[in-house]
Design a protein around this motif. Structure first.
Motif, PDB file in Angstrom:
ATOM      1  N   LEU A  10       0.845  -1.203   0.023  1.00  0.00           N
ATOM      2  CA  LEU A  10       0.012  -0.132  -0.037  1.00  0.00           C
ATOM      3  C   LEU A  10       0.807   1.301  -0.048  1.00  0.00           C
ATOM      4  CD1 LEU A  10      -2.626   1.101  -0.015  1.00  0.00           C
ATOM      5  CD2 LEU A  10      -2.778   1.199   2.625  1.00  0.00           C
ATOM      6  N   PRO A  11       1.836   1.316   0.871  1.00  0.00           N
ATOM      7  CA  PRO A  11       2.652   2.556   0.757  1.00  0.00           C
ATOM      8  C   PRO A  11       3.498   2.803  -0.393  1.00  0.00           C
ATOM      9  CG  PRO A  11       3.251   1.432   2.867  1.00  0.00           C
ATOM     10  CD  PRO A  11       2.286   0.576   1.923  1.00  0.00           C
ATOM     11  N   GLN A  12       3.855   1.591  -1.126  1.00  0.00           N
ATOM     12  CA  GLN A  12       4.410   1.968  -2.419  1.00  0.00           C
ATOM     13  C   GLN A  12       3.492   2.158  -3.472  1.00  0.00           C
ATOM     14  OE1 GLN A  12       7.755  -1.053  -3.716  1.00  0.00           O
ATOM     15  NE2 GLN A  12       7.351  -1.923  -1.545  1.00  0.00           N
ATOM     16  N   LEU A  13       2.129   1.815  -3.541  1.00  0.00           N
ATOM     17  CA  LEU A  13       1.180   2.140  -4.247  1.00  0.00           C
ATOM     18  C   LEU A  13       0.677   3.587  -4.167  1.00  0.00           C
ATOM     19  CD1 LEU A  13      -0.686   0.658  -6.334  1.00  0.00           C
ATOM     20  CD2 LEU A  13      -2.403   0.550  -4.537  1.00  0.00           C
ATOM     21  N   LEU A  14       0.615   3.829  -2.936  1.00  0.00           N
ATOM     22  CA  LEU A  14       0.352   5.508  -2.661  1.00  0.00           C
ATOM     23  C   LEU A  14       1.380   6.520  -3.310  1.00  0.00           C
ATOM     24  CD1 LEU A  14      -1.273   5.156   0.816  1.00  0.00           C
ATOM     25  CD2 LEU A  14      -2.687   5.485  -1.529  1.00  0.00           C
ATOM     26  N   LEU A  15       2.669   6.108  -3.030  1.00  0.00           N
ATOM     27  CA  LEU A  15       3.788   6.793  -3.359  1.00  0.00           C
ATOM     28  C   LEU A  15       3.783   6.728  -4.996  1.00  0.00           C
ATOM     29  CD1 LEU A  15       6.514   5.718  -0.751  1.00  0.00           C
ATOM     30  CD2 LEU A  15       5.185   7.773  -0.672  1.00  0.00           C
ATOM     31  N   GLY A  16       3.445   5.716  -5.595  1.00  0.00           N
ATOM     32  CA  GLY A  16       3.436   5.776  -7.085  1.00  0.00           C
ATOM     33  C   GLY A  16       2.336   6.606  -7.696  1.00  0.00           C
ATOM     34  N   GLN A  17       1.150   6.775  -6.817  1.00  0.00           N
ATOM     35  CA  GLN A  17       0.289   7.509  -7.453  1.00  0.00           C
ATOM     36  C   GLN A  17       0.242   8.840  -7.375  1.00  0.00           C
ATOM     37  OE1 GLN A  17      -2.888   6.721  -8.619  1.00  0.00           O
ATOM     38  NE2 GLN A  17      -1.568   4.586  -8.939  1.00  0.00           N
ATOM     39  N   ILE A  18       1.355   9.256  -6.019  1.00  0.00           N
ATOM     40  CA  ILE A  18       1.584  10.755  -5.818  1.00  0.00           C
ATOM     41  C   ILE A  18       2.787  11.181  -6.728  1.00  0.00           C
ATOM     42  CG2 ILE A  18       0.661  10.885  -3.569  1.00  0.00           C
ATOM     43  CD1 ILE A  18       3.141  11.112  -2.447  1.00  0.00           C
ATOM     44  N   GLY A  19       3.399  10.254  -7.500  1.00  0.00           N
ATOM     45  CA  GLY A  19       4.371  10.544  -8.400  1.00  0.00           C
ATOM     46  C   GLY A  19       5.850  10.378  -7.923  1.00  0.00           C
ATOM     47  N   LEU A  20       5.898   9.803  -6.481  1.00  0.00           N
ATOM     48  CA  LEU A  20       7.132   9.923  -6.020  1.00  0.00           C
ATOM     49  C   LEU A  20       8.280   8.700  -6.852  1.00  0.00           C
ATOM     50  CD1 LEU A  20       9.047  10.570  -3.856  1.00  0.00           C
ATOM     51  CD2 LEU A  20       7.977   8.861  -2.473  1.00  0.00           C
ATOM     52  N   SER A  21       7.296   7.509  -7.172  1.00  0.00           N
ATOM     53  CA  SER A  21       8.152   6.742  -7.865  1.00  0.00           C
ATOM     54  C   SER A  21       8.984   7.344  -9.311  1.00  0.00           C
ATOM     55  CB  SER A  21       7.456   5.496  -8.415  1.00  0.00           C
ATOM     56  OG  SER A  21       6.794   4.701  -7.264  1.00  0.00           O
ATOM     57  N   ALA A  22       8.077   7.943 -10.103  1.00  0.00           N
ATOM     58  CA  ALA A  22       8.699   8.426 -11.139  1.00  0.00           C
ATOM     59  C   ALA A  22       9.694   9.720 -10.803  1.00  0.00           C
ATOM     60  CB  ALA A  22       7.360   9.263 -11.912  1.00  0.00           C
ATOM     61  N   ALA A  23       9.438  10.397  -9.561  1.00  0.00           N
ATOM     62  CA  ALA A  23      10.534  11.247  -9.233  1.00  0.00           C
ATOM     63  C   ALA A  23      11.876  10.642  -8.971  1.00  0.00           C
ATOM     64  CB  ALA A  23      10.005  11.920  -7.981  1.00  0.00           C
ATOM     65  N   PRO A  35       8.620   5.442 -18.196  1.00  0.00           N
ATOM     66  CA  PRO A  35       7.471   4.664 -17.994  1.00  0.00           C
ATOM     67  C   PRO A  35       6.157   5.669 -17.946  1.00  0.00           C
ATOM     68  CG  PRO A  35       8.576   5.399 -15.858  1.00  0.00           C
ATOM     69  CD  PRO A  35       9.553   5.731 -16.831  1.00  0.00           C
ATOM     70  N   THR A  36       5.290   5.044 -18.489  1.00  0.00           N
ATOM     71  CA  THR A  36       3.967   5.679 -18.198  1.00  0.00           C
ATOM     72  C   THR A  36       3.047   4.970 -17.337  1.00  0.00           C
ATOM     73  OG1 THR A  36       3.008   4.098 -20.437  1.00  0.00           O
ATOM     74  CG2 THR A  36       4.143   6.171 -20.850  1.00  0.00           C
ATOM     75  N   GLN A  37       2.135   5.755 -16.844  1.00  0.00           N
ATOM     76  CA  GLN A  37       1.522   5.316 -15.593  1.00  0.00           C
ATOM     77  C   GLN A  37       0.452   4.181 -15.974  1.00  0.00           C
ATOM     78  OE1 GLN A  37       2.369   6.271 -12.702  1.00  0.00           O
ATOM     79  NE2 GLN A  37       0.752   5.728 -11.429  1.00  0.00           N
ATOM     80  N   PRO A  38       0.588   3.050 -15.524  1.00  0.00           N
ATOM     81  CA  PRO A  38      -0.486   2.053 -15.878  1.00  0.00           C
ATOM     82  C   PRO A  38      -1.766   2.470 -15.046  1.00  0.00           C
ATOM     83  CG  PRO A  38       0.952   1.090 -14.496  1.00  0.00           C
ATOM     84  CD  PRO A  38       1.527   2.633 -14.585  1.00  0.00           C
ATOM     85  N   SER A  39      -2.974   1.618 -15.085  1.00  0.00           N
ATOM     86  CA  SER A  39      -3.899   1.917 -14.653  1.00  0.00           C
ATOM     87  C   SER A  39      -3.963   1.614 -12.908  1.00  0.00           C
ATOM     88  CB  SER A  39      -5.346   1.276 -15.330  1.00  0.00           C
ATOM     89  OG  SER A  39      -4.936  -0.272 -14.971  1.00  0.00           O
ATOM     90  N   LEU A  40      -4.851   2.276 -12.358  1.00  0.00           N
ATOM     91  CA  LEU A  40      -4.714   1.878 -10.676  1.00  0.00           C
ATOM     92  C   LEU A  40      -5.202   0.378 -10.656  1.00  0.00           C
ATOM     93  CD1 LEU A  40      -4.562   3.015  -7.934  1.00  0.00           C
ATOM     94  CD2 LEU A  40      -7.093   3.899  -7.975  1.00  0.00           C
ATOM     95  N   VAL A  41      -6.037  -0.089 -11.436  1.00  0.00           N
ATOM     96  CA  VAL A  41      -6.536  -1.468 -11.370  1.00  0.00           C
ATOM     97  C   VAL A  41      -5.419  -2.404 -11.741  1.00  0.00           C
ATOM     98  CG1 VAL A  41      -8.154  -3.427 -12.230  1.00  0.00           C
ATOM     99  CG2 VAL A  41      -9.005  -0.901 -11.873  1.00  0.00           C
ATOM    100  N   PHE A  42      -4.718  -2.302 -12.564  1.00  0.00           N
ATOM    101  CA  PHE A  42      -3.473  -3.118 -12.854  1.00  0.00           C
ATOM    102  C   PHE A  42      -2.415  -2.774 -11.662  1.00  0.00           C
ATOM    103  CE2 PHE A  42       0.945  -3.403 -14.276  1.00  0.00           C
ATOM    104  CZ  PHE A  42       0.870  -4.726 -14.966  1.00  0.00           C
ATOM    105  N   GLN A  43      -2.096  -1.694 -11.155  1.00  0.00           N
ATOM    106  CA  GLN A  43      -1.282  -1.804 -10.024  1.00  0.00           C
ATOM    107  C   GLN A  43      -1.688  -2.508  -8.912  1.00  0.00           C
ATOM    108  OE1 GLN A  43       0.620   2.268  -9.603  1.00  0.00           O
ATOM    109  NE2 GLN A  43      -0.912   2.957 -11.189  1.00  0.00           N
ATOM    110  N   LEU A  44      -2.857  -2.107  -8.896  1.00  0.00           N
ATOM    111  CA  LEU A  44      -3.555  -2.797  -7.444  1.00  0.00           C
ATOM    112  C   LEU A  44      -3.579  -4.324  -7.621  1.00  0.00           C
ATOM    113  CD1 LEU A  44      -5.144  -2.641  -4.684  1.00  0.00           C
ATOM    114  CD2 LEU A  44      -7.254  -2.666  -6.191  1.00  0.00           C
ATOM    115  N   LEU A  45      -3.898  -5.058  -8.708  1.00  0.00           N
ATOM    116  CA  LEU A  45      -3.728  -6.394  -8.940  1.00  0.00           C
ATOM    117  C   LEU A  45      -2.140  -6.838  -8.634  1.00  0.00           C
ATOM    118  CD1 LEU A  45      -6.036  -6.917 -12.013  1.00  0.00           C
ATOM    119  CD2 LEU A  45      -6.441  -7.504  -9.555  1.00  0.00           C
ATOM    120  N   GLN A  46      -1.366  -6.084  -9.184  1.00  0.00           N
ATOM    121  CA  GLN A  46       0.209  -6.290  -9.227  1.00  0.00           C
ATOM    122  C   GLN A  46       0.316  -6.453  -7.794  1.00  0.00           C
ATOM    123  OE1 GLN A  46       2.733  -3.546 -11.288  1.00  0.00           O
ATOM    124  NE2 GLN A  46       4.430  -4.577 -10.668  1.00  0.00           N
ATOM    125  N   SER A  47       0.012  -5.324  -6.995  1.00  0.00           N
ATOM    126  CA  SER A  47       0.353  -5.082  -5.429  1.00  0.00           C
ATOM    127  C   SER A  47      -0.191  -6.568  -4.829  1.00  0.00           C
ATOM    128  CB  SER A  47      -0.137  -4.072  -4.885  1.00  0.00           C
ATOM    129  OG  SER A  47       0.292  -2.904  -5.659  1.00  0.00           O
TER     130      SER A  47
END
Length: 274
Positions: free
Chosen positions: A47-60, A224-236
């Motif tokens: 969940l933390p990695q998922l949330l950090l990805g959503q706010i753009g930290l992973s890309a940063a 990288p381009t941001q995948p859908s939230l559903v895909f990221q959730l399934l991966q997580s």
């Protein structure tokens, strides 16, 4: 907690160490405590990695690495590593609770995970340095040390023998069963690696970067381009299940070795009151 006295395995019990025993115990820990085990892993790691990805930290972090700056990546790694250590300690505690015949309590798991975080870090660092040094000498010594110290991390959580005592406890428990331990760990690692590779391939496809990786015969770092939230959730979710299983396998191996050497708790109590 004081370490237990190791006795001859023939005294502790006749059941041997096997893949079925260890994998079966690990599966039962998760099956009997799905919310406590999978929920804790998801909350602390995925969940933390998922949330950090959503706010753009992973890309940063990715952009900083490309620019030659590693400060943000280092901070990100420390936070992720800290959460992983807490989750690992919590999962070991869940396995211990299951061995004692009681349900895993998420509050207790988190308390133990937080309190044992620093000792876990110390054991993990010494374990990594020792294995790395052993690998420099024709690999075999590194593998031998890895097997000998394979349950030092669960030991530091379950019995609290001290950082160096955890290595001694692991050495004592694995003695006489190291080929079995090697086979179990190798199989678990192969399964973990294959599933992780499958998740990685799916992740690359989800980011739409396969073409960038293979196009034109040139090696390029894809943006990288941001995948859908559903895909990221399934991966997580998949990653959470795999990591939880792999961690509980290590804890289950510790419990199985301890029972093999010393007998289950019920057997020890029966001997005391006989």
């Amino acid at each position: 907690m004081a370490s237990r006295t190791t006795v001859d395995p023939g005294i502790g019990g006749s059941r041997g160490i096997s893949v079925g025993n260890v994998f079966g115990r690990s599966a039962n820990v998760i099956k009997d405590n799905p919310l406590a085990t999978l929920g804790t892993s998801f909350a602390l790691i995925a969940l933390p990695q998922l949330l950090l990805g959503q706010i753009g930290l992973s890309a940063a972090v990715f952009d900083n690495i490309r620019a030659g700056s590693y400060a943000l990546a280092g901070l990100y790694g420390i936070v992720v590593g800290l959460l992983w250590l807490i989750a690992s300690g919590a999962l070991v505690q869940a396995t211990v609770a299951h061995d004692e015949g009681r349900p895993a309590n998420p509050r207790e798991m988190l308390r133990v995970g937080v309190s044992r975080c620093l000792p876990l870090f110390a054991v993990y660092m010494l374990f990594t340095l020792g294995i790395s040094a052993g690998m420099m000498f024709l690999v075999v010594p590194g593998i031998m040390l890895a097997v000998m110290w394979s349950v030092s991390l669960p030991a530091i959580v379950a019995e609290r023998p001290g950082v160096f005592g955890a290595f001694g406890r692991s050495r004592a428990l694995t003695k006489g069963a190291r080929w079995h331990v090697f086979g179990i760990l190798l199989l678990a690692f192969v399964i973990y690696l294959l599933v992780s590779m499958a998740v990685g391939v799916a992740s690359v496809a989800g980011y739409g970067s396969l073409g960038a990786l293979t196009g034109g015969g040139q090696v390029r770092m894809p943006i990288p381009t941001q995948p859908s939230l559903v895909f990221q959730l399934l991966q997580s979710i998949v990653s959470t299940v795999v990591l939880t299983w792999f961690t509980t396998v290590g804890a289950s191996l510790f419990i199985e070795l301890r029972d093999w050497k010393e007998g289950p708790d019920a057997d020890r109590l029966a001997d005391i009151f006989a």
